[in-house]
Design an enzyme around this catalytic site. Sequence first.
Site, short mmCIF file in Angstrom:
data_model
loop_
_atom_site.label_atom_id
_atom_site.label_comp_id
_atom_site.label_asym_id
_atom_site.label_seq_id
_atom_site.Cartn_x
_atom_site.Cartn_y
_atom_site.Cartn_z
N LEU A 52 0.89 -1.33 0.15
CA LEU A 52 0.08 -0.02 -0.13
C LEU A 52 0.89 1.53 -0.08
O LEU A 52 2.05 1.45 0.60
CB LEU A 52 -0.74 -0.09 1.12
CG LEU A 52 -1.57 -0.79 1.30
CD1 LEU A 52 -2.56 -0.94 2.31
CD2 LEU A 52 -2.59 -0.78 0.47
N HIS A 75 18.32 7.94 -6.49
CA HIS A 75 17.85 8.48 -5.22
C HIS A 75 18.97 9.57 -4.69
O HIS A 75 19.13 10.04 -5.31
CB HIS A 75 17.69 7.34 -3.50
CG HIS A 75 19.56 6.92 -4.05
ND1 HIS A 75 19.75 7.07 -2.54
CD2 HIS A 75 20.09 5.54 -4.34
CE1 HIS A 75 20.76 7.09 -2.66
NE2 HIS A 75 21.65 5.91 -3.74
N GLU A 79 15.92 5.82 -0.56
CA GLU A 79 16.19 4.58 -0.35
C GLU A 79 17.45 3.95 0.31
O GLU A 79 17.43 2.30 0.09
CB GLU A 79 16.95 4.92 -1.81
CG GLU A 79 17.13 3.96 -2.62
CD GLU A 79 19.01 3.15 -2.58
OE1 GLU A 79 19.18 1.84 -2.86
OE2 GLU A 79 19.50 3.65 -1.90
#
Lengths: 709, 709
Positions: free
Chosen positions: A266, A338, A386
């Site tokens: 999610l 990142h 990250e």
Amino acid sequence: MQWVKVLGGVVGAAALLGLGIIVGHFAIPKGADSPAPSASASQDLDLEILKTVIEQLDANRIRENLRELSKEPHLATSPRDEALVQLLLQRWQDPESGLDSARTTEYEVLLSFPSEEQPNRVDVVNSTGAILFSCRHSEENLTGEQGGPNVVPPYAAYAPPGTPQGPLVYANQGSEEDFKELQNKGVKLQDSIVLTRYGGVGRGAKAVNAAKYGVIGVLVYTDPKDINDGKSLPNETFPHSWCLPPSGVERGSYFEYFGDPLTPYLPAMPSSFRLNSDNASGFPPIPIQPIGFEDAQVLLCQVNVSVHNRLELRNSSNVLGIIRGAVEPDRYVLYGNHRDSWVHGAVDPSTGTAVLLELSRVLGTLLKKGTWRPRRSIVFASWGAEEFGLIGSTEFTEEFFSKLQERAVAYINVDISVFANATLRVQGTPPIQSVVFSAAKQISAPGSSGLSIYDNWIRYYNRSSSVYGLVPSVGTLGAGSDYAPFIHFLGISSMDIAYTYDRSKTSARIYPTYHTAFDTFDYVNKFLDPGFTSHQAVARTAGSVLLRLSDSLFLPLNVSDYSETLRSFLQAAENLRVPLEQHNISLGPLVTAVEKFEGAATSLNQRIATLQKGTSDPLQVRMINDQLMLLERTFLNSQAFPEERYYSHVLWAPRTGSVATFPGLSNAYSQAESTGHEPAAWAEVQRQLSIVVAALEGAAATLRPVADL
Amino acid sequence: MQWVKVLGGVVGAAALLGLGIIVGHFAIPKGADSPAPSASASQDLDLEILKTVIEQLDANRIRENLRELSKEPHLATSPRDEALVQLLLQRWQDPESGLDSARTTEYEVLLSFPSEEQPNRVDVVNSTGAILFSCRHSEENLTGEQGGPNVVPPYAAYAPPGTPQGPLVYANQGSEEDFKELQNKGVKLQDSIVLTRYGGVGRGAKAVNAAKYGVIGVLVYTDPKDINDGKSLPNETFPHSWCLPPSGVERGSYFEYFGDPLTPYLPAMPSSFRLNSDNASGFPPIPIQPIGFEDAQVLLCQVNVSVHNRLELRNSSNVLGIIRGAVEPDRYVLYGNHRDSWVHGAVDPSTGTAVLLELSRVLGTLLKKGTWRPRRSIVFASWGAEEFGLIGSTEFTEEFFSKLQERAVAYINVDISVFANATLRVQGTPPIQSVVFSAAKQISAPGSSGLSIYDNWIRYYNRSSSVYGLVPSVGTLGAGSDYAPFIHFLGISSMDIAYTYDRSKTSARIYPTYHTAFDTFDYVNKFLDPGFTSHQAVARTAGSVLLRLSDSLFLPLNVSDYSETLRSFLQAAENLRVPLEQHNISLGPLVTAVEKFEGAATSLNQRIATLQKGTSDPLQVRMINDQLMLLERTFLNSQAFPEERYYSHVLWAPRTGSVATFPGLSNAYSQAESTGHEPAAWAEVQRQLSIVVAALEGAAATLRPVADL
């Protein structure tokens, strides 16, 4: 770059690395300020534009980008990380060299930080508990950049707090085998603290393995043999060479999965359902702390480890920048890296971001001038958090799952862009091989060799292809950087591009100051790539790949190149034919499925070649391109690996089995072998085989002429 | 038509039905014999062709199709079932009226049959075991068609063998509530045989519920009140009326899931991994046998039930017929029905197949004449083994998962085409409402009313729409026929079309001879639709829907019509606001997500309207159509319902909770309420809410302009 599960890359140790950033969400002002050159639906890649882009990518601008990006520590969600979000936004919204649009979005994610009030400690104590020796709490401030409040002290992110005390045992790399060996030798592990060195297995795995033997705390150090080709003295290490100083400590995430730990599958919106952190899985089971080799060598006797890490919900941003496609705006070529670092993060990740900014500047300038607009949309991304576990990129793939699954052509990752100056190094899935080769053949390698990047590359990493003869070897994708959710969760053809080592000159596990306070601009400027020509080479290669993917009429994804992988997996499986047949498992359907795939892929390439000779009907091109783009998706099976979070690609899921074949088959076979031939274990072997057969048959079906059913 | 989990259809009892067939796999000869009219990429639906098709659909030809199809019993995989495979192949390969190509494929699937040597028995016995009374082993041969070796005796497919004996207890419909009530009344259920009547809960559920109370055997009968509006005498039932004779027994599958029981999620190829049938789940836990009401009324005392069903691996065929699309051959409009029946299966499924064959004849004739070729490909399908659990269609979706997920526009199911002659009845997902309305408005209803099918329909089933005012009500899709794997597993917009009852005239649970030996051609020809005008009406409606989906320039899928569903679910959820807030669960994000969906859908419709006014760029139309086609896919979440095999559509998964809102939310809420407020149960409520929010946000994202990210 994050260093988690790494899955047998061709390129060896270099495959073990990655970088990290934050996630966004955009709306392109429709047409608005960007003049759209009249787009023809049958326009192919413009070689003049490509040449212009390659020429304009500037080494000095990359250097200046890097200087700015790495000026201060920018740990995920720190004020400087947020300042860099603004920097990226400004660049991508620049009226002269910006993109069509740029914006950020935030996710609320669970990170882990050391306590400021109670520093983590590692002390040698005597039997009364008196401290005999204490490890450093921070690295030595050698260049004036290793001090200050923004340098996060060395710690193991997501390690649980605790203050275990016990006798110290050296446990090598902390692998399962290492602990078994200690146990066999009669070494008492129960209630001990183990000292391990980095490498061999993932960070978190050391704690997981140790806990199984009753170990109560783990220390991890960086061995000079692994990182410095043996050098360990102050005068032979940074700032005197690129080697790691004795006080240097590798930080890192010890989370076993990737993505936000509390919101698997999610997007981590503030309102999203969150696991209670007590119920979250994938954290180290016992306290663990990294230390430098300076301290590691003097540790002995009874050790007390105090870990005071805290879990915190933080807002982490991605930044996204978009160039709208002129002809097929609903096809996305993604390019990302990142943004967050452990400390200054000059190499990891700023060498990648410096390249990203230069590439977006060159393309943005052409765009704003009205000279060019790509056929397909280009999405630049600067991912957050990250280093804590590919969090920004993973949340992005969760939030835009459907959209990306329907429309993403490919994902290009350039995390650490320069490990060293010897050669290009590419990891990716087979369909991207051809476009990378095309790009690399066209660009000169840095230095005076006069070779193309391709011809230079083949000198360092090569393999003998049954189709092409000797070619550079493209490595496989593990989960070391932000490509992981794109390939494993979404089935988007992905790649990671960098310049790297001459392995005959160093066996360093990774560049020595990785994840330490010594990874600074001067380190790059002095030792890694003084002329920034390797940076430029990566910018040119990645830029060319990006432009080929965004502008070519037919997508330059050669699906037929999957056949070599399948043949190699099949060949390895053939070694299991006899034991499999003893359990009534036939490889026949697998052989047939591989043959069908090969046949369908070859025929599709022939149809493309024929179409390329004639005039192109835009719809016909689109239909072919959909077949090419979506092939990688056909290898996903959400039922295949129920225990492996996000991994659903039946060809590239983590392989722990010893046979270099399809991962599900390999793992199930090893399991069946080791469990003393239980019927349920062999049933799982058959199930995994059927899953691969169904995936290959399904893949072949999508490559056939579209009106065949 | 199969009668498994039925999920709260608007249309009530009529929603409880379905039909079955076998799976194939085709290659269209490229261009070959079929002259392709020069196709224009911007050609829209040709209203003249549509009119021609509607006019040519012939009631008498449908009657003759039905006569042939229902001439003999054609249980799945029986010789007659295989003969019908050949009949379909011949029709679809006919040089004058055939399709571009047709072929079959087989799956090896697990079916269940009664033993020929040992008939299943139900006997009343005395205390010494002597038989006092025996139930019939077969139905009375009233018209000469109920006898013979090809009439399978009444049985409960997949019921386990066994010979339980015990006192008989009447358990109403065998629901959970029924057993609870018996227990509360002190009735001893342990070691009893229960007599239940059809209806209320699914077939298999009666055995599942009974077994929980120690019941050792189950009988199921058809109550005249439920099926015959109370009529039960021989002279007032078939062949004197449409009512079920006293000896009639409803057969059926008692398998709780759908698809081949041994190969969930894998196509049932001979080589595929199969569960051991002992490990397969979803079979009734105890012996169960259906009987007629003639026998049910005399049963009492001690009963002995002997069930000797056997599980058998059988080859079951689908037949597929294809018309290649002229412009977008990679977009598939599917139209299917099952072929297999329990006995003659005149109504179920042959009324649907008779229509299917007439529709394919009319289209095939236009095709062979060179008058017409659809824009998109049309796939006709005759599924095998539906009656055993939608097996042929499910295996087909497993085998061609990727291809269908990428390319299927919609699935049209016409199983039982005529239940009765009163009105059209349609079940489907919201995007198909508008195309069905368009078709129904254009065609005259059978009979002398002079009304359109639409205006007639609205008299029987209607609702007040906040958008359109009074409109016919379209029911929801459960799992009663072959649409189930398409909508629940693959997320393909689906519908089921039939003519049905005037509910003021009958409350029959379903047409009375359903799944009995009395479901014959004469029954249809005499009682159900003597003029075959209702058949023709369904053929015309379904044909018009098919042609509109295959030929319209812009896909006639109105995604905006999902907004009403979402609003209604949201409104129901609002009733939970207070208890949810007591557990710190906010509906705010759901409200926002629904609003975003509405906004994005409305804007998309506006963009389409604008585009329709101008000249259409084929690529632009394609991009819009991809958004429309793929919307339904965005509602799938493979993590949402891990316990529910194949169900992944977050809006249409089975709802067992009492609140008519999103099924995951409703079910989790009911569970949390009933478990006395355990935190884990409320966490699941929050998780389900987040899943819906993420799906709606993701769906809205795909509807926005494609260059927005």
